[in-house]
Design a protein around this motif. Structure first.
Motif, mmCIF file in Angstrom:
data_model
loop_
_atom_site.group_PDB
_atom_site.id
_atom_site.type_symbol
_atom_site.label_atom_id
_atom_site.label_comp_id
_atom_site.label_asym_id
_atom_site.label_seq_id
_atom_site.Cartn_x
_atom_site.Cartn_y
_atom_site.Cartn_z
ATOM 1 N N GLU A 196 91.105 53.978 15.331
ATOM 2 C CA GLU A 196 92.310 54.804 15.126
ATOM 3 C C GLU A 196 92.281 55.482 13.762
ATOM 4 O O GLU A 196 92.779 56.594 13.586
ATOM 5 C CB GLU A 196 93.567 53.944 15.224
ATOM 6 N N GLU A 197 91.698 54.785 12.799
ATOM 7 C CA GLU A 197 91.603 55.383 11.454
ATOM 8 C C GLU A 197 90.653 56.583 11.468
ATOM 9 O O GLU A 197 90.915 57.587 10.814
ATOM 10 C CB GLU A 197 91.139 54.330 10.451
ATOM 11 N N LEU A 198 89.574 56.471 12.234
ATOM 12 C CA LEU A 198 88.653 57.612 12.318
ATOM 13 C C LEU A 198 89.330 58.791 13.006
ATOM 14 O O LEU A 198 89.131 59.947 12.627
ATOM 15 C CB LEU A 198 87.380 57.221 13.062
ATOM 16 N N ASN A 199 90.156 58.487 14.040
ATOM 17 C CA ASN A 199 90.892 59.562 14.704
ATOM 18 C C ASN A 199 91.755 60.317 13.690
ATOM 19 O O ASN A 199 91.859 61.542 13.716
ATOM 20 C CB ASN A 199 91.797 59.004 15.797
ATOM 21 N N LEU A 200 92.374 59.543 12.774
ATOM 22 C CA LEU A 200 93.238 60.168 11.769
ATOM 23 C C LEU A 200 92.423 60.875 10.686
ATOM 24 O O LEU A 200 92.716 62.002 10.303
ATOM 25 C CB LEU A 200 94.121 59.104 11.099
ATOM 26 N N LEU A 201 91.377 60.202 10.228
ATOM 27 C CA LEU A 201 90.587 60.778 9.124
ATOM 28 C C LEU A 201 89.899 62.076 9.547
ATOM 29 O O LEU A 201 89.825 63.033 8.782
ATOM 30 C CB LEU A 201 89.526 59.777 8.650
ATOM 31 N N PHE A 202 89.380 62.104 10.790
ATOM 32 C CA PHE A 202 88.641 63.292 11.232
ATOM 33 C C PHE A 202 89.470 64.179 12.154
ATOM 34 O O PHE A 202 88.967 65.140 12.717
ATOM 35 C CB PHE A 202 87.334 62.881 11.915
ATOM 36 N N ASN A 203 90.736 63.800 12.320
ATOM 37 C CA ASN A 203 91.649 64.630 13.089
ATOM 38 C C ASN A 203 91.175 64.896 14.519
ATOM 39 O O ASN A 203 91.293 66.010 15.024
ATOM 40 C CB ASN A 203 91.808 65.978 12.364
ATOM 41 N N THR A 204 90.592 63.906 15.140
ATOM 42 C CA THR A 204 90.140 64.061 16.523
ATOM 43 C C THR A 204 90.041 62.692 17.195
ATOM 44 O O THR A 204 89.729 61.709 16.525
ATOM 45 C CB THR A 204 88.745 64.719 16.586
ATOM 46 N N ASN A 205 90.316 62.644 18.492
ATOM 47 C CA ASN A 205 90.138 61.392 19.233
ATOM 48 C C ASN A 205 88.797 61.381 19.967
ATOM 49 O O ASN A 205 88.518 60.474 20.741
ATOM 50 C CB ASN A 205 91.239 61.230 20.288
ATOM 51 N N ASP A 206 87.995 62.364 19.715
ATOM 52 C CA ASP A 206 86.724 62.489 20.418
ATOM 53 C C ASP A 206 85.649 61.652 19.699
ATOM 54 O O ASP A 206 85.227 61.984 18.584
ATOM 55 C CB ASP A 206 86.338 63.978 20.438
ATOM 56 N N ARG A 207 85.235 60.573 20.350
ATOM 57 C CA ARG A 207 84.263 59.666 19.723
ATOM 58 C C ARG A 207 82.984 60.393 19.319
ATOM 59 O O ARG A 207 82.397 60.094 18.283
ATOM 60 C CB ARG A 207 83.874 58.534 20.692
ATOM 61 N N ASN A 208 82.551 61.357 20.144
ATOM 62 C CA ASN A 208 81.285 62.036 19.825
ATOM 63 C C ASN A 208 81.407 62.831 18.537
ATOM 64 O O ASN A 208 80.457 62.904 17.756
ATOM 65 C CB ASN A 208 80.862 62.958 20.969
ATOM 66 N N ILE A 209 82.599 63.399 18.311
ATOM 67 C CA ILE A 209 82.755 64.199 17.080
ATOM 68 C C ILE A 209 82.734 63.282 15.859
ATOM 69 O O ILE A 209 82.023 63.503 14.898
ATOM 70 C CB ILE A 209 84.046 65.049 17.121
ATOM 71 N N TRP A 210 83.555 62.187 15.902
ATOM 72 C CA TRP A 210 83.529 61.369 14.681
ATOM 73 C C TRP A 210 82.220 60.601 14.493
ATOM 74 O O TRP A 210 81.803 60.334 13.379
ATOM 75 C CB TRP A 210 84.783 60.541 14.440
ATOM 76 N N LYS A 211 81.518 60.343 15.584
ATOM 77 C CA LYS A 211 80.193 59.710 15.429
ATOM 78 C C LYS A 211 79.272 60.638 14.632
ATOM 79 O O LYS A 211 78.541 60.217 13.746
ATOM 80 C CB LYS A 211 79.574 59.462 16.799
ATOM 81 N N LYS A 212 79.349 61.919 14.984
ATOM 82 C CA LYS A 212 78.499 62.910 14.298
ATOM 83 C C LYS A 212 78.917 63.012 12.825
ATOM 84 O O LYS A 212 78.067 63.069 11.929
ATOM 85 C CB LYS A 212 78.665 64.246 15.055
ATOM 86 N N ARG A 213 80.246 62.983 12.586
ATOM 87 C CA ARG A 213 80.720 63.097 11.191
ATOM 88 C C ARG A 213 80.258 61.894 10.363
ATOM 89 O O ARG A 213 79.894 62.027 9.210
ATOM 90 C CB ARG A 213 82.269 63.192 11.149
ATOM 91 N N ILE A 214 80.280 60.711 10.998
ATOM 92 C CA ILE A 214 79.836 59.527 10.239
ATOM 93 C C ILE A 214 78.330 59.598 9.987
ATOM 94 O O ILE A 214 77.854 59.273 8.909
ATOM 95 C CB ILE A 214 80.156 58.214 10.983
ATOM 96 N N LEU A 215 77.604 60.027 11.008
ATOM 97 C CA LEU A 215 76.146 60.181 10.830
ATOM 98 C C LEU A 215 75.842 61.107 9.649
ATOM 99 O O LEU A 215 74.985 60.810 8.816
ATOM 100 C CB LEU A 215 75.541 60.792 12.090
ATOM 101 N N ASP A 216 76.626 62.195 9.574
ATOM 102 C CA ASP A 216 76.412 63.174 8.500
ATOM 103 C C ASP A 216 76.680 62.579 7.114
ATOM 104 O O ASP A 216 76.190 63.097 6.116
ATOM 105 C CB ASP A 216 77.326 64.399 8.689
ATOM 106 N N MET A 217 77.479 61.490 7.073
ATOM 107 C CA MET A 217 77.788 60.889 5.765
ATOM 108 C C MET A 217 76.585 60.111 5.195
ATOM 109 O O MET A 217 76.530 59.822 4.018
ATOM 110 C CB MET A 217 79.009 59.960 5.884
#
Ligand code: KDG
Length: 316
Positions: A196-217
């Protein structure tokens, strides 16, 4: 000197003995809360040498918290007392269904007065891991400066940084929180967001999007907490799903994330792989949610072995 250290605000926690509105409560049970001290107690019960520090009020509640945390075997040698500002208090309103409501009385608390000069460089330098949470950065400007200073000291001495965003929207807005928390995440070696925190931090509930954002980190290790499902470990650009431990009844999820991080890092300090550490963390978190209270469900090593022995969980 402790190999695992953390700092932040602990509070006296007052909870009515029965379900219902705080408006009607006339009796309260006293215990304690505070993400970082929950974490420290979790690690201490698992047999790790751990230190926690804070600034407490020079009042009976401050004395109670110190006694309680020290009594768990946590090193409290760096705790200071503020002669003016009080120890924070928090109330929990238990509902018939769902998570409890939480009310804070922590503005202008003793801990909110913490400053970078309160930090002991040698204490941070000797630790293997410094665990911090986003809550401390939301308490005051001086607390935020203290967090950044602690990170700087840790980096200088090769002490690893562990970071749990612990988003608390009662303390700040999401817009304020996002910028600071993502910046802190980028500085961490171990990052423990919940889904839920990732949904808020990355402004999306799409797991694929936040997975990519974390990978980029490109962080050394990220563990995404998925609640009852378990967690996902990101290591060497690969996500591994580690299933959770089933429990018969969830009664209180508050504090389970702190137990999770304590379980994970205790296991890493013992030399286990991240995936094995995640299995342990899932078990600690699962046990925590079956108890009322922030620290009551945190297991000793023996209790954890017994819990894991009765419930299977296969790494996929
Ligand atoms: O993670 C549990 C904490 O939320 C609880 O102990 C209280 O530290 C607390 C907070 O700031 O919400």
């Amino acid at each position: 000197m402790p190999e695992l250290i953390t700092f932040g605000e602990s509070m006296v926690l007052l909870t009515p003995p029965s379900v219902g509105s705080l408006e009607d409560a006339s009796m309260f049970l006293r215990s304690m809360g505070g993400a970082e001290s929950n974490f420290a107690i979790g690690a201490a019960r698992l047999g790790i040498s751990v230190g926690w520090f804070s600034r407490l009020g020079k009042d009976p509640f401050g004395a109670y918290l110190l006694k309680k945390i020290r009594g768990e075997g946590v090193d409290t040698s760096q705790v200071t007392f503020d002669p003016i500002y009080p120890t924070a208090v928090m109330f929990k309103e238990t509902k018939a269904v769902g998570n409890p409501n939480v009310y804070y009385y922590r503005r202008e608390s003793a801990c909110s007065q913490m400053k970078p000069c309160d930090l002991d460089e040698g204490y941070i330098a000797q630790a293997k891991i410094l665990h911090i949470t986003g809550i401390t950065t939301a308490l005051s400007d001086s607390c935020r400066e203290t967090i950044y200073q602690a990170i700087e000291i840790a980096k200088r001495h090769h002490t690893k940084i562990s970071f749990d965003p612990n988003i608390r929207l009662k303390l700040w807005s999401m817009d304020e929180a996002r910028e600071v928390l993502l910046d802190l995440a980028a500085r961490s070696d171990y990052f423990f967001p919940g889904e839920e925190e990732l949904n808020l931090l990355f402004n999306t509930n799409d797991r694929n999007i936040w997975k990519k954002r974390i990978l980029d980190m490109r962080l050394p290790c990220t563990v995404v907490k998925l609640g009852a499902e378990g967690c996902m470990v990101l290591e060497n650009e690969e996500f591994t799903f580690v299933p959770g431990f089933p429990v018969a009844k969830v009664v209180d999820t508050v504090g389970a994330g702190d137990g999770f991080a304590a379980g994970f890092l205790s296991s890493v300090i013992r030399g286990n792989s991240y995936v094995e550490a995640a299995r342990i963390a899932n078990a600690v978190g699962a046990r925590c949610v079956t108890f009322y209270g922030d620290i009551e469900g945190l297991p000793t090593r023996e209790e954890l072995d017994a819990f894991m022995g009765t419930r299977g969980s296969e790494v996929e």
